[in-house]
Motif scaffolding. Structure first.
Motif, mmCIF file in Angstrom:
data_model
loop_
_atom_site.group_PDB
_atom_site.id
_atom_site.type_symbol
_atom_site.label_atom_id
_atom_site.label_comp_id
_atom_site.label_asym_id
_atom_site.label_seq_id
_atom_site.Cartn_x
_atom_site.Cartn_y
_atom_site.Cartn_z
ATOM 1 N N GLY A 147 0.775 -1.246 0.000
ATOM 2 C CA GLY A 147 0.000 0.000 0.000
ATOM 3 C C GLY A 147 0.791 1.272 0.000
ATOM 4 O O GLY A 147 0.305 2.297 0.506
ATOM 5 N N GLY A 148 2.006 1.271 -0.565
ATOM 6 C CA GLY A 148 2.750 2.520 -0.679
ATOM 7 C C GLY A 148 2.934 3.197 0.660
ATOM 8 O O GLY A 148 3.324 2.576 1.654
ATOM 9 N N ARG A 149 2.607 4.483 0.718
ATOM 10 C CA ARG A 149 2.868 5.269 1.927
ATOM 11 C C ARG A 149 1.791 5.134 2.993
ATOM 12 O O ARG A 149 1.883 5.797 4.024
ATOM 13 C CB ARG A 149 3.071 6.748 1.566
ATOM 14 N N ASP A 150 0.781 4.303 2.780
ATOM 15 C CA ASP A 150 -0.130 4.065 3.909
ATOM 16 C C ASP A 150 0.487 3.065 4.893
ATOM 17 O O ASP A 150 -0.065 2.801 5.956
ATOM 18 C CB ASP A 150 -1.524 3.635 3.443
ATOM 19 N N GLY A 151 1.666 2.527 4.523
ATOM 20 C CA GLY A 151 2.440 1.708 5.455
ATOM 21 C C GLY A 151 1.878 0.340 5.747
ATOM 22 O O GLY A 151 2.292 -0.300 6.715
ATOM 23 N N THR A 152 0.944 -0.141 4.906
ATOM 24 C CA THR A 152 0.344 -1.439 5.197
ATOM 25 C C THR A 152 0.477 -2.402 4.027
ATOM 26 O O THR A 152 0.533 -2.006 2.869
ATOM 27 C CB THR A 152 -1.161 -1.317 5.528
ATOM 28 N N VAL A 153 0.546 -3.678 4.380
ATOM 29 C CA VAL A 153 0.371 -4.783 3.445
ATOM 30 C C VAL A 153 -1.001 -5.367 3.752
ATOM 31 O O VAL A 153 -1.381 -5.470 4.927
ATOM 32 C CB VAL A 153 1.478 -5.839 3.642
ATOM 33 N N ARG A 154 -1.765 -5.738 2.720
ATOM 34 C CA ARG A 154 -3.120 -6.245 2.958
ATOM 35 C C ARG A 154 -3.343 -7.574 2.241
ATOM 36 O O ARG A 154 -2.879 -7.769 1.123
ATOM 37 C CB ARG A 154 -4.172 -5.219 2.510
ATOM 38 N N LEU A 155 -4.055 -8.450 2.936
ATOM 39 C CA LEU A 155 -4.513 -9.711 2.372
ATOM 40 C C LEU A 155 -6.014 -9.583 2.126
ATOM 41 O O LEU A 155 -6.779 -9.345 3.063
ATOM 42 C CB LEU A 155 -4.226 -10.868 3.338
ATOM 43 N N TRP A 156 -6.409 -9.733 0.863
ATOM 44 C CA TRP A 156 -7.813 -9.576 0.481
ATOM 45 C C TRP A 156 -8.444 -10.949 0.291
ATOM 46 O O TRP A 156 -7.982 -11.737 -0.529
ATOM 47 C CB TRP A 156 -7.913 -8.793 -0.829
ATOM 48 N N GLU A 212 -15.121 -10.732 0.893
ATOM 49 C CA GLU A 212 -14.969 -9.283 0.729
ATOM 50 C C GLU A 212 -14.425 -8.664 2.016
ATOM 51 O O GLU A 212 -14.882 -7.617 2.480
ATOM 52 C CB GLU A 212 -16.284 -8.626 0.315
ATOM 53 N N THR A 213 -13.421 -9.333 2.601
ATOM 54 C CA THR A 213 -12.773 -8.827 3.805
ATOM 55 C C THR A 213 -11.279 -8.686 3.549
ATOM 56 O O THR A 213 -10.760 -9.185 2.547
ATOM 57 C CB THR A 213 -12.991 -9.783 5.000
ATOM 58 N N GLN A 214 -10.603 -8.008 4.461
ATOM 59 C CA GLN A 214 -9.164 -7.809 4.314
ATOM 60 C C GLN A 214 -8.493 -7.874 5.669
ATOM 61 O O GLN A 214 -9.081 -7.516 6.695
ATOM 62 C CB GLN A 214 -8.879 -6.457 3.643
ATOM 63 N N LEU A 215 -7.255 -8.361 5.682
ATOM 64 C CA LEU A 215 -6.410 -8.361 6.868
ATOM 65 C C LEU A 215 -5.305 -7.338 6.644
ATOM 66 O O LEU A 215 -4.736 -7.259 5.554
ATOM 67 C CB LEU A 215 -5.807 -9.745 7.113
ATOM 68 N N VAL A 216 -4.997 -6.553 7.671
ATOM 69 C CA VAL A 216 -4.033 -5.457 7.553
ATOM 70 C C VAL A 216 -2.769 -5.809 8.325
ATOM 71 O O VAL A 216 -2.838 -6.183 9.501
ATOM 72 C CB VAL A 216 -4.644 -4.143 8.084
ATOM 73 N N PHE A 217 -1.607 -5.683 7.668
ATOM 74 C CA PHE A 217 -0.306 -5.971 8.265
ATOM 75 C C PHE A 217 0.529 -4.689 8.235
ATOM 76 O O PHE A 217 0.506 -3.963 7.243
ATOM 77 C CB PHE A 217 0.433 -7.054 7.475
ATOM 78 N N SER A 218 1.280 -4.435 9.309
ATOM 79 C CA SER A 218 2.125 -3.236 9.333
ATOM 80 C C SER A 218 3.469 -3.562 9.962
ATOM 81 O O SER A 218 3.559 -4.403 10.861
ATOM 82 C CB SER A 218 1.439 -2.103 10.098
ATOM 83 N N GLY A 219 4.516 -2.855 9.501
ATOM 84 C CA GLY A 219 5.858 -3.121 9.997
ATOM 85 C C GLY A 219 6.918 -2.263 9.332
ATOM 86 O O GLY A 219 7.947 -1.976 9.934
ATOM 87 N N HIS A 220 6.683 -1.857 8.066
ATOM 88 C CA HIS A 220 7.627 -0.974 7.373
ATOM 89 C C HIS A 220 7.443 0.473 7.841
ATOM 90 O O HIS A 220 6.342 0.882 8.221
ATOM 91 C CB HIS A 220 7.395 -1.035 5.865
ATOM 92 N N GLN A 221 8.514 1.257 7.743
ATOM 93 C CA GLN A 221 8.451 2.683 8.079
ATOM 94 C C GLN A 221 8.290 3.569 6.841
ATOM 95 O O GLN A 221 7.809 4.687 6.939
ATOM 96 C CB GLN A 221 9.723 3.111 8.831
ATOM 97 N N GLY A 222 8.681 3.060 5.672
ATOM 98 C CA GLY A 222 8.607 3.856 4.446
ATOM 99 C C GLY A 222 7.522 3.372 3.510
ATOM 100 O O GLY A 222 6.627 2.604 3.886
ATOM 101 N N SER A 223 7.604 3.826 2.269
ATOM 102 C CA SER A 223 6.640 3.418 1.240
ATOM 103 C C SER A 223 6.925 1.980 0.824
ATOM 104 O O SER A 223 8.044 1.641 0.427
ATOM 105 C CB SER A 223 6.754 4.337 0.017
ATOM 106 N N ILE A 224 5.906 1.128 0.897
ATOM 107 C CA ILE A 224 6.060 -0.290 0.538
ATOM 108 C C ILE A 224 5.876 -0.407 -0.970
ATOM 109 O O ILE A 224 4.792 -0.159 -1.494
ATOM 110 C CB ILE A 224 5.032 -1.158 1.291
ATOM 111 N N ASP A 225 6.954 -0.767 -1.681
ATOM 112 C CA ASP A 225 6.963 -0.680 -3.148
ATOM 113 C C ASP A 225 6.832 -2.016 -3.857
ATOM 114 O O ASP A 225 6.574 -2.049 -5.061
ATOM 115 C CB ASP A 225 8.252 0.009 -3.619
ATOM 116 N N CYS A 226 7.019 -3.143 -3.171
ATOM 117 C CA CYS A 226 6.977 -4.430 -3.868
ATOM 118 C C CYS A 226 6.609 -5.535 -2.886
ATOM 119 O O CYS A 226 6.892 -5.446 -1.683
ATOM 120 C CB CYS A 226 8.328 -4.735 -4.537
#
Length: 417
Positions: free
Chosen positions: A239-248, A253-267
């Motif tokens: 999710g770029g600069r929202d700082g999250t990785v998401r599992l859809w 139609e639900t999502q799980l939110v993961f966080s851990g990076h401090q910068g923009s997540i690019d890949c």
């Protein structure tokens, strides 16, 4: 007790069905680790008409123990793109590479792996002429190929997704609907269901075989920069600069939110059905389990730091690749090298293995299905922008062979996809 309570808080809630599935897989994995002396039959994957892999091995093989460091002099370089390569994919049978770049005419190329020959070039046109010309009219940012090798999907800055016949390189259909650049594409393994992600912050689901739109999913608070999927009816996004990785989870139609990076997540890329890896512009590389909200392992400044105008800044992680169902990873940046990594026991550690020198922005990395080689898309600029340029870099595709150690048992090459 406090440690147990903290661990319990990190656990992602599971439905009873998901818990049963997870426990069943855990039991099967324990049986597999006990192992039988006779080789297991190779399953036929990829749906009807799929080509069975002669290299298929059990899941989670310790591939890093079987592969020796590549010789830099053995790297093959394919030249043809005039501007930075932005994305590439490898056909399921490992015979062809499809690539795209920032070329003004937006050329999409098909290459033969063995000979290095360019077999097909699709030129683009000016913006607004996509209906009359075969190719794109703006930068192609992402690509995906179906697991049966029949369809190729490409997404561009002009909000369009184009579907191609891989055999003839003819365009079959154009999907419209995104309101900003299309930045991530992935076919669900064994199907013709396509997931797309965009800078408009949403994920869309398509049925390519029927040229049909299915649904749209919302949740990210910033542009989505990457997407991946495997066999399950779900996908993961960066999710770029929202700082999250998401599992859809598509059906729910639900999502799980993961966080851990401090910068923009690019890949981002899935390693297997339970684990994934992501990279950010703060230089961090994260290893995730899909039942934990925080990374299982985090390598900070994975590619080191650079001196930028008197300030030390970490090298951005611009590409990640995982050899499916193994412990071998690769990462790219503009640090003049591609790094290979090992997922430690239980996917709880990230261990650096080797560096391969490559000058330029590594905008895309893909392992072959067999694990015999890694392909890197190199450019003088980052795929998503022009923050700075590396003039000495060559806009090219590099094929890095991965040799199996002589001590490894069995005639088969490591890895399976």
């Amino acid at each position: 007790r406090r440690r147990e309570a903290a661990a319990a808080e990190e656990e992602v809630e599971e439905t009873p069905q998901e818990k049963k599935l997870r426990l069943a897989k855990q039991y099967l994995e324990e049986l597999r680790q006990l192992g039988e002396s006779r080789p297991a039959p190779v399953p036929r994957r990829g749906g009807p008409g799929a080509r069975p892999s002669s290299h298929a091995l059990p899941a989670h093989i310790p591939l890093s123990l079987q592969v020796q460091p590549p010789d830099p002099t053995s790297i093959r370089v394919l030249r043809g793109h005039q501007l930075p390569v932005t994305c590439l994919v490898i056909s399921p049978d490992d015979r062809f590479i499809f690539s795209a770049s920032k070329d003004g005419s937006l050329i999409k190329c098909k290459w033969e792996v063995d000979s290095g020959k360019r077999l097909c070039v699709v030129p683009g046109g000016k913006k607004g002429t996509e209906e009359r010309h075969m190719g794109h009219a703006s930068h192609i940012l992402c690509m995906a190929i179906s697991s049966d090798g029949k369809y190729l999907a490409t997404g561009d800055r002009n909000k369009l997704i184009m579907i191609w016949d891989t055999a003839t390189c003819k365009r079959l259909h154009i999907f419209t609907g995104h309101r900003d650049a299309v930045s991530g594409l992935s076919f669900r393994k064994g199907t013709h269901q396509l997931y797309s992600a965009s800078h408009d912050r949403c994920v869309k689901v398509w049925n390519v075989a029927e040229n049909a739109y299915v649904e749209t999913l919302f949740g990210h608070q910033d542009v989505i920069t990457g997407l991946d999927s495997l066999s399950r009816e779900c996908c993961v996004t960066a999710g770029g600069r929202d700082g999250t990785v998401r599992l859809w989870k598509i059906p729910e139609e639900t999502q799980l939110v993961f966080s851990g990076h401090q910068g923009s997540i690019d890949c981002i890329q899935l390693i297997n059905e339970e684990h994934m890896v992501s990279g950010a512009d703060d230089g961090s590389l994260a290893l995730w389990g899909l039942t934990k909200k925080k990374p299982l392992a985090l390598a900070r400044q994975a590619h080191g730091v650079q001196d930028a105008q008197g300030l030390e800044q970490p090298y951005w992680i611009s590409a990640v690749a995982a050899l499916r169902n193994s412990d071998l990873l690769a990462t790219g940046s503009h640090s003049a090298s591609v790094k290979f990594w090992k997922c430690g026991e239980g996917f709880r550690r990230l261990e650096h293995l080797w560096d391969i020198p490559l000058v330029g922005f590594v905008n895309s990395l893909k392992f072959s299905s067999s694990g015999d080689f890694l392909v890197a898309g190199i450019g003088q600029e980052h795929r998503l922008g022009r923050w700075w340029r590396i003039k000495e870099a060559k806009n090219s595709i590099c094929i890095i062979p991965l040799k199996q150690k002589a001590t490894a048992s069995g005639p088969e090459s490591p890895g399976s996809c």
